[in-house]
Design a protein around this motif. Structure first.
Motif, PDB file in Angstrom:
ATOM      1  N   TRP A  10       0.826  -1.206   0.000  1.00  0.00           N
ATOM      2  CA  TRP A  10       0.000   0.000   0.000  1.00  0.00           C
ATOM      3  C   TRP A  10       0.861   1.257   0.000  1.00  0.00           C
ATOM      4  CZ3 TRP A  10      -3.453   2.015   4.607  1.00  0.00           C
ATOM      5  CH2 TRP A  10      -4.152   3.158   4.180  1.00  0.00           C
ATOM      6  N   CYS A  11       0.762   1.985  -1.100  1.00  0.00           N
ATOM      7  CA  CYS A  11       1.352   3.324  -1.192  1.00  0.00           C
ATOM      8  C   CYS A  11       0.193   4.307  -1.097  1.00  0.00           C
ATOM      9  CB  CYS A  11       2.084   3.460  -2.518  1.00  0.00           C
ATOM     10  SG  CYS A  11       2.523   5.154  -2.932  1.00  0.00           S
ATOM     11  N   THR A  12       0.255   5.234  -0.133  1.00  0.00           N
ATOM     12  CA  THR A  12      -0.887   6.135   0.122  1.00  0.00           C
ATOM     13  C   THR A  12      -0.886   7.374  -0.773  1.00  0.00           C
ATOM     14  OG1 THR A  12       0.193   7.534   1.779  1.00  0.00           O
ATOM     15  CG2 THR A  12      -0.773   5.475   2.569  1.00  0.00           C
ATOM     16  N   ALA A  13       0.090   7.489  -1.667  1.00  0.00           N
ATOM     17  CA  ALA A  13       0.174   8.686  -2.523  1.00  0.00           C
ATOM     18  C   ALA A  13      -1.009   8.747  -3.486  1.00  0.00           C
ATOM     19  CB  ALA A  13       1.471   8.656  -3.330  1.00  0.00           C
ATOM     20  N   ASP A  14      -1.153   9.893  -4.122  1.00  0.00           N
ATOM     21  CA  ASP A  14      -2.132  10.043  -5.199  1.00  0.00           C
ATOM     22  C   ASP A  14      -1.417   9.738  -6.514  1.00  0.00           C
ATOM     23  OD1 ASP A  14      -3.715  11.596  -7.328  1.00  0.00           O
ATOM     24  OD2 ASP A  14      -4.982  11.818  -5.561  1.00  0.00           O
ATOM     25  N   ILE A  15      -2.122   9.105  -7.439  1.00  0.00           N
ATOM     26  CA  ILE A  15      -1.511   8.788  -8.735  1.00  0.00           C
ATOM     27  C   ILE A  15      -1.210  10.070  -9.521  1.00  0.00           C
ATOM     28  CG2 ILE A  15      -1.915   7.572 -10.946  1.00  0.00           C
ATOM     29  CD1 ILE A  15      -3.326   5.386  -9.299  1.00  0.00           C
ATOM     30  N   GLY A  16      -1.771  11.197  -9.080  1.00  0.00           N
ATOM     31  CA  GLY A  16      -1.436  12.491  -9.684  1.00  0.00           C
ATOM     32  C   GLY A  16       0.022  12.884  -9.509  1.00  0.00           C
ATOM     33  N   TRP A  17       0.733  12.197  -8.626  1.00  0.00           N
ATOM     34  CA  TRP A  17       2.164  12.459  -8.417  1.00  0.00           C
ATOM     35  C   TRP A  17       2.977  11.270  -8.929  1.00  0.00           C
ATOM     36  CZ3 TRP A  17       1.733  17.292  -7.431  1.00  0.00           C
ATOM     37  CH2 TRP A  17       0.743  17.775  -6.579  1.00  0.00           C
ATOM     38  N   ILE A  18       4.274  11.461  -9.088  1.00  0.00           N
ATOM     39  CA  ILE A  18       5.139  10.379  -9.607  1.00  0.00           C
ATOM     40  C   ILE A  18       5.128   9.168  -8.680  1.00  0.00           C
ATOM     41  CG2 ILE A  18       7.255  11.276  -8.521  1.00  0.00           C
ATOM     42  CD1 ILE A  18       7.106   9.579 -11.984  1.00  0.00           C
ATOM     43  N   THR A  19       4.998   9.396  -7.368  1.00  0.00           N
ATOM     44  CA  THR A  19       5.005   8.253  -6.433  1.00  0.00           C
ATOM     45  C   THR A  19       3.887   7.280  -6.781  1.00  0.00           C
ATOM     46  OG1 THR A  19       5.862   9.733  -4.742  1.00  0.00           O
ATOM     47  CG2 THR A  19       5.026   7.611  -3.982  1.00  0.00           C
ATOM     48  N   GLY A  20       2.721   7.804  -7.135  1.00  0.00           N
ATOM     49  CA  GLY A  20       1.597   6.953  -7.511  1.00  0.00           C
ATOM     50  C   GLY A  20       1.814   6.257  -8.837  1.00  0.00           C
TER      51      GLY A  20
ATOM     52  N   TRP B 287      13.952  10.520  -3.853  1.00  0.00           N
ATOM     53  CA  TRP B 287      13.895  10.522  -5.326  1.00  0.00           C
ATOM     54  C   TRP B 287      13.019  11.670  -5.767  1.00  0.00           C
ATOM     55  CZ3 TRP B 287       9.434   8.224  -8.108  1.00  0.00           C
ATOM     56  CH2 TRP B 287       8.409   7.788  -7.252  1.00  0.00           C
ATOM     57  N   GLN B 288      12.774  11.800  -7.067  1.00  0.00           N
ATOM     58  CA  GLN B 288      12.082  12.968  -7.619  1.00  0.00           C
ATOM     59  C   GLN B 288      11.211  12.554  -8.812  1.00  0.00           C
ATOM     60  OE1 GLN B 288      15.867  14.901  -8.678  1.00  0.00           O
ATOM     61  NE2 GLN B 288      15.491  16.419  -7.088  1.00  0.00           N
ATOM     62  N   THR B 289      10.316  13.474  -9.199  1.00  0.00           N
ATOM     63  CA  THR B 289       9.545  13.258 -10.431  1.00  0.00           C
ATOM     64  C   THR B 289      10.511  12.955 -11.582  1.00  0.00           C
ATOM     65  OG1 THR B 289       7.902  14.856  -9.663  1.00  0.00           O
ATOM     66  CG2 THR B 289       7.859  14.310 -12.009  1.00  0.00           C
ATOM     67  N   GLU B 290      11.605  13.701 -11.606  1.00  0.00           N
ATOM     68  CA  GLU B 290      12.562  13.594 -12.706  1.00  0.00           C
ATOM     69  C   GLU B 290      13.286  12.251 -12.725  1.00  0.00           C
ATOM     70  OE1 GLU B 290      12.409  17.968 -11.429  1.00  0.00           O
ATOM     71  OE2 GLU B 290      12.225  16.015 -10.492  1.00  0.00           O
ATOM     72  N   THR B 291      13.437  11.619 -11.560  1.00  0.00           N
ATOM     73  CA  THR B 291      14.247  10.387 -11.510  1.00  0.00           C
ATOM     74  C   THR B 291      13.437   9.131 -11.828  1.00  0.00           C
ATOM     75  OG1 THR B 291      13.953   9.841  -9.155  1.00  0.00           O
ATOM     76  CG2 THR B 291      15.698  11.440  -9.696  1.00  0.00           C
ATOM     77  N   GLY B 292      12.089   9.246 -11.783  1.00  0.00           N
ATOM     78  CA  GLY B 292      11.243   8.108 -12.150  1.00  0.00           C
ATOM     79  C   GLY B 292      11.108   7.044 -11.082  1.00  0.00           C
TER      80      GLY B 292
END
Length: 635
Positions: free
Chosen positions: A288-298, A400-405
């Motif tokens: 379970w990852c609680t992030a929103d898919i609107g962000w790279i984590t999701g 990590w970052q949006t840029e790093t994937g």
């Protein structure tokens, strides 16, 4: 034989050394042994950080959805792929098996094709955390369309700027969304945003809240009737490894958001490999990852990374405090969650609540705890470790970052000894460098400076959509031949890394990267405002909060100021979204500036943090007298 699943520290060092000494052999083996390719690559890696140009698995052909869905059908067809937990705990959870996911993704892919969407077209997805969001991503990838997900908390203005930047032809949204006790009119936001988007020809609507909406004949269509008619088979479009998979916007320190472009092959290999190791995922675990898919984590750790490993990925629509602050722990107990990945902001908010919220739930299923979005402070780390993990579930503090994937610096659970506030060691294949004030790499330990990466990795973004020059200037020009992360870091005596925060004009609020420039632009559009500066100040829950210094065209009476503060925050909400609202707004007679007219945000940051002793020499400023005035009226 590459080590796809690292089990102990000696093995980590052995695999890490190989990944650095022979990167092409290493990643070639990982890619060949663990994924389905329609055609093998001609070359594992070609790169140049000057231009910059990076290509992984060049010449290879694949479809990422075959790797995330089709190849699991034989042995895992009846296994839950996506476990959907709705906002309302009384609504039943939905288990979507790999077979069902395959059928729904194919149907949506066929719906998109019927709408005229083809390979290379961009599709904007503005949906709440419901199964259709994951399905929409995968349906785009199935037919080679490029998805651009916009977080469904962004304003109409922010939505339209992203749609226009990437020339999206179609938008997928819903009638509304649930968030705790609130329901949000997503369709109204989309209607407002699309007034300025001539390129959008159709809108597909998911029915979620059954709210009254304005239906635009000829443009809007309900999705479900189209899905009901669609064929449940859709042959996957064969993509080149370097074909774009998605565009995801991240805040820039200057003005417009940056549309980071992630490509297919390298991103798949990297997210899958990091997911497997960083969370030590085994076959029947519930992740379970609680992030929103609107962000790279999701994107990486709800959809692509877990599904590429045939995992069960839990997707939660709601918030941690509804119906009360035990909601996360109730879900962990209900679904026997094994790996739990959340943000320090959530951890700090939950740690402040009565211990009974955690104590009434059985958390013994938890094996690994993760943290993402910003560095986790020591107090929160210990609470997470002691109260949630019972000192048995290691914490992976991932940087990590949006840029790093994908994840770049992290402990590997049960492998790397953890240390509070430290992201510890670089992940396999990652070569960090710390740079000093003169732009030179500093070797050895017990050093701090700016964090760069000196060698490419498969998950990295390849460019900024239609603006490669900005990509070069932002990431590869500060330190030529290095990727500059924008973060500061400290390396301790054993080589562990601690991230010390942003070094540019980006502030991390509740795990969201917010550029100060767009916020200031919004404030400055208010007719009463002359100029403004926004800085970050420490905040118990959010990590950082936003503090605005605002100079008015005419200084009015203070009773008007409260109304102005509300109006300014309303403008920010309209331009960016409620996540960017200011916690404090101080009205000033002027802002401290250099003789060249640059606002000295460093001084403002120290005043806002009440660190008045260390302002440095202010006598060289163009207007040193304003500093005393600002100090006197600090909120």
């Amino acid at each position: 034989m590459s080590n796809y699943h690292i089990k102990h520290l000696e093995e980590y060092y052995q695999v890490y050394r190989k990944s650095v000494r022979e990167p092409e052999n290493f990643w070639g083996e990982v890619a060949e042994e663990h994924f389905l390719w329609r055609k093998k690559w001609d070359k594992v890696l070609s790169w140049n950080f000057k231009t910059p140009e990076i290509k992984w698995f060049e010449g290879a052909q694949l479809n990422i959805t075959e790797n995330c869905i089709d190849r699991h059908l034989l042995n895992r067809g009846d296994k839950t792929a996506i476990l959907f937990e709705p906002n309302n705990p009384d609504e039943e959870a939905e288990h979507i098996t790999y077979k069902q996911l395959h059928s729904r993704v194919c149907k949506m892919a066929n719906v998109l094709k019927d709408q005229g969407i083809k390979k290379g077209d961009r599709v904007c997805i503005y949906l709440p955390m419901i199964p259709e969001l994951s399905i929409a991503l995968l349906a785009c990838a199935r037919i080679g369309a490029i998805h651009s997900v916009v977080f469904a908390g962004f304003s109409a203005t922010a939505l339209s700027s992203r749609i226009n930047d990437s020339d999206c032809k179609l938008v997928i949204t819903s009638d509304g969304s649930y968030r705790g006790t609130k329901s949000i009119d997503l369709k109204g936001i989309v209607d407002e945003g699309l007034k300025d988007c001539p390129g959008v020809k159709s809108v597909l609507l998911v029915k979620r809240t059954h709210a009254e909406i304005n239906f635009h004949e000829g443009r809007d269509q309900w999705l479900q009737p189209l899905m009901d008619k669609a064929d449940s088979n859709c042959a996957p479009e064969i993509m080149d490894a370097e074909d774009p998979l998605f565009i995801l916007y991240t805040s820039g320190s200057t003005g417009n958001p940056k549309g980071m472009v992630h490509t297919t092959g390298g991103y798949m290999v990297y997210t899958a490999y990091t997911f497997k190791n960083v969370f030590q995922y085994t076959e029947n675990d519930v992740f379970w990852c609680t992030a929103d898919i609107g962000w790279i984590t999701g994107h990486s750790y709800i959809v692509y990374g877990p599904l590429a490993n045939g995992a069960t990925s839990l997707m939660f629509e709601g918030v941690p405090n509804y119906p009360d602050y035990s909601r996360f722990w109730q879900i962990v107990e209900k679904h026997k969650v094994n790996q739990f990945y959340t943000a320090p902001t959530a951890i700090r908010a939950l740690a402040k609540q009565n211990i009974s919220f955690t104590e009434k739930h059985d958390l013994t299923s938890l094996k690994v705890l993760g943290s993402v979005g910003e560095p986790i402070n020591e107090e929160a780390w210990h609470w997470y470790n002691d109260v949630i993990g019972k000192k048995k579930s290691p914490i992976v503090d991932t940087w990590w970052q949006t840029e790093t994937g994908g994840i770049m610096i992290t402990p590997i659970p049960f492998v790397t000894p953890t240390k509070p506030t430290f992201a510890t060691l670089p992940f396999i294949g990652i070569q960090p460098a710390i740079m000093d004030a003169n732009g030179q790499e500093v070797t050895g330990n017990q050093v701090d400076g700016r964090l760069c990466i000196k060698f490419p990795w498969p998950g990295m973004a390849r460019t900024i959509w239609r603006n490669h020059q900005r990509y070069k200037e932002t990431y590869f020009s500060t330190y030529p031949e290095y990727y500059f992360t924008g973060d500061g870091a400290f390396r301790d005596e054993v080589g562990y890394y601690r991230i010390t925060g942003r070094v540019d004009d980006v502030i991390i609020v509740s795990g969201h990267n917010l550029g100060t420039a767009p916020i200031e632009d919004s404030i400055n559009e208010h007719p009463a405002v002359s100029e403004s500066a926004v800085v970050g100040v420490p905040h118990d829950i959010k990590g950082s909060a936003l503090y605005g210094f605002v100079t008015l065209k005419e200084t009015g009476e203070s009773r008007i100021h409260d109304n102005l503060r509300k109006e300014i925050n309303q403008m920010i909400t309209e331009h960016i979204g409620p996540i960017a609202k200011l916690d404090k707004i101080q009205f000033t007679n002027g802002l401290p500036k250099t003789r060249s007219g640059k606002i000295m945000r460093r001084i403002l940051r120290k005043i806002a943090c009440r660190d008045m002793e260390n302002l440095g020499d202010t006598s060289t400023l163009l207007n040193p007298e304003v500093v005393d005035d600002i100090k006197k009226n600090v909120l």
